[in-house]
Write an enzyme that holds these catalytic residues in place. Structure first.
Site, mmCIF file in Angstrom:
data_model
loop_
_atom_site.group_PDB
_atom_site.id
_atom_site.type_symbol
_atom_site.label_atom_id
_atom_site.label_comp_id
_atom_site.label_asym_id
_atom_site.label_seq_id
_atom_site.Cartn_x
_atom_site.Cartn_y
_atom_site.Cartn_z
ATOM 1 N N GLY A 1 0.825 -1.204 0.000
ATOM 2 C CA GLY A 1 0.000 0.000 0.000
ATOM 3 C C GLY A 1 0.861 1.257 0.000
ATOM 4 O O GLY A 1 0.567 2.244 -0.686
ATOM 5 N N THR A 2 1.928 1.219 0.775
ATOM 6 C CA THR A 2 2.825 2.379 0.867
ATOM 7 C C THR A 2 3.404 2.705 -0.509
ATOM 8 O O THR A 2 3.418 3.868 -0.946
ATOM 9 C CB THR A 2 3.969 2.063 1.870
ATOM 10 O OG1 THR A 2 3.375 1.771 3.130
ATOM 11 C CG2 THR A 2 4.939 3.213 2.003
ATOM 12 N N ASN B 1 -7.423 3.754 9.563
ATOM 13 C CA ASN B 1 -6.923 2.469 10.066
ATOM 14 C C ASN B 1 -7.106 2.316 11.566
ATOM 15 O O ASN B 1 -7.221 1.207 12.066
ATOM 16 C CB ASN B 1 -5.440 2.278 9.694
ATOM 17 C CG ASN B 1 -4.615 3.516 9.880
ATOM 18 O OD1 ASN B 1 -4.971 4.586 9.392
ATOM 19 N ND2 ASN B 1 -3.520 3.407 10.590
ATOM 20 N N GLN C 1 -7.663 0.563 3.810
ATOM 21 C CA GLN C 1 -8.548 -0.044 4.818
ATOM 22 C C GLN C 1 -9.995 -0.154 4.305
ATOM 23 O O GLN C 1 -10.903 -0.443 5.081
ATOM 24 C CB GLN C 1 -8.515 0.763 6.121
ATOM 25 C CG GLN C 1 -7.177 0.750 6.823
ATOM 26 C CD GLN C 1 -6.800 -0.612 7.422
ATOM 27 O OE1 GLN C 1 -7.613 -1.538 7.476
ATOM 28 N NE2 GLN C 1 -5.564 -0.738 7.857
ATOM 29 N N SER D 1 -4.113 -2.629 -0.771
ATOM 30 C CA SER D 1 -3.028 -3.524 -0.365
ATOM 31 C C SER D 1 -3.581 -4.910 -0.046
ATOM 32 O O SER D 1 -4.541 -5.032 0.725
ATOM 33 C CB SER D 1 -2.351 -2.925 0.871
ATOM 34 O OG SER D 1 -1.262 -3.697 1.270
ATOM 35 N N HIS E 1 -2.548 -7.491 1.739
ATOM 36 C CA HIS E 1 -2.504 -8.144 3.058
ATOM 37 C C HIS E 1 -3.587 -7.638 4.001
ATOM 38 O O HIS E 1 -3.774 -8.184 5.087
ATOM 39 C CB HIS E 1 -1.109 -8.041 3.689
ATOM 40 C CG HIS E 1 -0.736 -6.712 4.263
ATOM 41 N ND1 HIS E 1 -0.731 -6.477 5.614
ATOM 42 C CD2 HIS E 1 -0.339 -5.558 3.682
ATOM 43 C CE1 HIS E 1 -0.325 -5.232 5.834
ATOM 44 N NE2 HIS E 1 -0.083 -4.646 4.675
ATOM 45 N N CYS F 1 2.568 0.395 12.649
ATOM 46 C CA CYS F 1 3.870 0.950 12.294
ATOM 47 C C CYS F 1 4.401 1.860 13.398
ATOM 48 O O CYS F 1 5.591 2.034 13.534
ATOM 49 C CB CYS F 1 3.760 1.754 11.013
ATOM 50 S SG CYS F 1 2.733 0.975 9.799
HETATM 51 N N1 PLP Z 1 -2.812 3.264 4.355
HETATM 52 C C1 PLP Z 1 -3.515 2.807 5.393
HETATM 53 C C2 PLP Z 1 -4.805 3.482 5.756
HETATM 54 C C3 PLP Z 1 -3.042 1.714 6.134
HETATM 55 O O1 PLP Z 1 -3.750 1.262 7.173
HETATM 56 C C4 PLP Z 1 -1.818 1.105 5.752
HETATM 57 C C5 PLP Z 1 -1.262 -0.021 6.543
HETATM 58 O O2 PLP Z 1 -1.573 -0.193 7.700
HETATM 59 C C6 PLP Z 1 -1.131 1.622 4.642
HETATM 60 C C7 PLP Z 1 -1.651 2.694 3.977
HETATM 61 C C8 PLP Z 1 0.158 0.995 4.183
HETATM 62 O O3 PLP Z 1 -0.064 -0.261 3.577
HETATM 63 P P1 PLP Z 1 1.096 -1.341 3.506
HETATM 64 O O4 PLP Z 1 1.258 -1.929 4.857
HETATM 65 O O5 PLP Z 1 0.627 -2.366 2.513
HETATM 66 O O6 PLP Z 1 2.309 -0.636 3.035
#
Ligand code: PLP
Length: 401
Positions: free
Chosen positions: A69-70, A151, A179, A214, A216, A343
């Site tokens: 996602g990032t 999230n 999310q 994303s 996962h 994170c």
């Molecule tokens: N955006 C949101 C709202 C998230 O909750 C997350 C991960 O927790 C991300 C982005 C990042 O996704 P990824 O863990 O796949 O990099």
């Protein structure tokens, strides 16, 4: 173990696992190779792209596979600003409750390109102030980037109204749907078939230009994400290369992509069943109601109306307690939950997201996020209620004694 930390990550489904294993064992050739096995893998990657596109009712050509996602967020936001060197003093509008991925790219853009980041204030409850957003947009605004669902709290943003506003002002809209996608109906409206089921019962998608998600977070593997880019959107590659139609270089993560597609197909089945999502929502609602009723002083962070939050998330404040201690005690009793985003956990600071929503520091320090998945059972939640109430009563006794 009762796993109530599905916003951190979900357990990969057996279909996702099987798809990944078969890719590792049999489909290991490079999809860019000209030979027959390479082309067989290419076909499977393209079928997977079609499955992932169906989840959001998009054209498969508009899907770019990313590494998470990032990466999807950075490809979208970085790519839009890379394509817009015609704006002398560009700005990005976002919110104070975004995932750290947004803050990281906006900091980088500020340092490297002088992009100003403007934050939209929130109304109590964590929904953005639409009037304030309207006032913030100016001639130098290149992009608005707003999450669909938070999230930590599950709070849903009014994406349709935000999108309409952006269109009126000629500004692009990127939505962090990490999310959202896989849990909620999504319809960006560029798929070839007219959608019929509840899986696409959504009007907001038509107003979005780019959407990040994303695997996962919806029972797929880690290390693979998707970026949907509406045809015609001006964007330059942040990671150039020949793959993904030149929009993201690097040999494709074939096991991840096939696992993501298998997970997407299952999400479609879940979303298309008119009963399953409301039932899952009722399990969450009952869980939070039971805790609020039995723990005096506890309250929900976010709107008290559960319909304004994604069906799987509840964030409960236990004022005067420390969330970390509650989490450790719960973990000892076999319940996995979290505080803040995964994170940033490990820090004793209260969640910046909750503080930005106007939650008082004492409540923010004692706030715990519980996030269920479509497989979480009522029995598991009953056990979790007892564990939570027991921990909180024990800790409260220690404080007052
Ligand atoms: N955006 C949101 C709202 C998230 O909750 C997350 C991960 O927790 C991300 C982005 C990042 O996704 P990824 O863990 O796949 O990099």
């Amino acid at each position: 173990m009762i796993y109530l930390d599905n916003n951190a990550t979900t357990r990969p489904s057996s279909a996702a696992r099987d798809a990944m294993l078969s890719a590792i064992d049999e489909l290991w050739h490079n999809p860019s190779s000209m030979h027959r096995p390479g082309q067989a893998v290419r076909r499977r990657v393209e079928l997977a792209r079609a499955s992932v596109a169906r989840l959001i009712n998009a054209s498969p050509k508009e899907i770019v596979f990313c590494s998470c996602g990032t990466c999807s967020i950075h490809t979208a936001i970085g790519g839009v600003f890379a394509a817009r060197d015609d704006v002398a003093a560009p700005n990005l509008i976002t919110t104070p409750i975004e995932h750290s991925a947004i803050k990281a790219i906006s900091n980088k853009l500020e340092k490297q390109r002088g992009v100003e980041t403007k934050l939209v204030p929130l109304t109590p409850g964590g929904v953005i102030d639409l009037d304030a957003l309207e006032k913030l947009i100016d001639d130098n605004t290149v992009l608005v980037s707003i999450q669909w669902a938070n999230n930590e709290t599950g709070v849903i943003q009014p994406i349709e109204q935000i999108g309409r506003l952006c269109k009126e002002r000629g500004v692009l809209l990127h939505v962090d749907g990490v999310q959202w996608v896989g849990k909620m109906p999504t319809n960006v409206g560029t798929g070839s078939e007219e959608p019929t089921g509840p899986a696409h019962d959504d009007a907001a998608g038509a107003w979005i230009d780019m959407l990040s998600f994303s695997a996962h977070k919806f029972h797929g593997p880690k290390g693979v994400g998707g970026l949907w880019i509406r045809r015609g959107t001006r964007i330059a590659p942040v990671s150039p290369g020949s793959q993904e139609q030149g929009r993201r270089g690097g040999t494709e993560n074939v096991p991840g992509i096939l696992g993501m597609a298998a997970a997407a197909e299952e999400c479609l089945e879940f979303l298309d069943d008119p009963a399953q999502r409301p039932e899952a929502a009722r399990r969450r609602d009952r869980f939070e109601r039971a805790i609020l009723d039995r723990v005096p002083g506890s309250h929900i962070n976010g709107p008290s109306d559960p319909a304004l939050r994604v069906w799987n998330t509840t964030n409960i404040a236990f004022p005067r307690l420390e969330a970390e201690i509650v989490l450790l005690m719960l973990s000892e009793r076999g319940v996995c939950a979290s505080a803040g985003s995964a994170c940033s956990s490990g820090s004793l600071e209260p969640s910046p997201v909750l503080l930005a929503m106007g939650v008082d520091p004492a409540s923010a320090h004692g706030s715990v996020r519980f996030s269920i998945c479509r497989e979480t059972t009522a029995e598991e939640l009953d056990q979790a209620i007892e564990a939570v109430v027991g921990c909180v009563q024990q800790l409260s006794g220690t404080i007052s004694g």
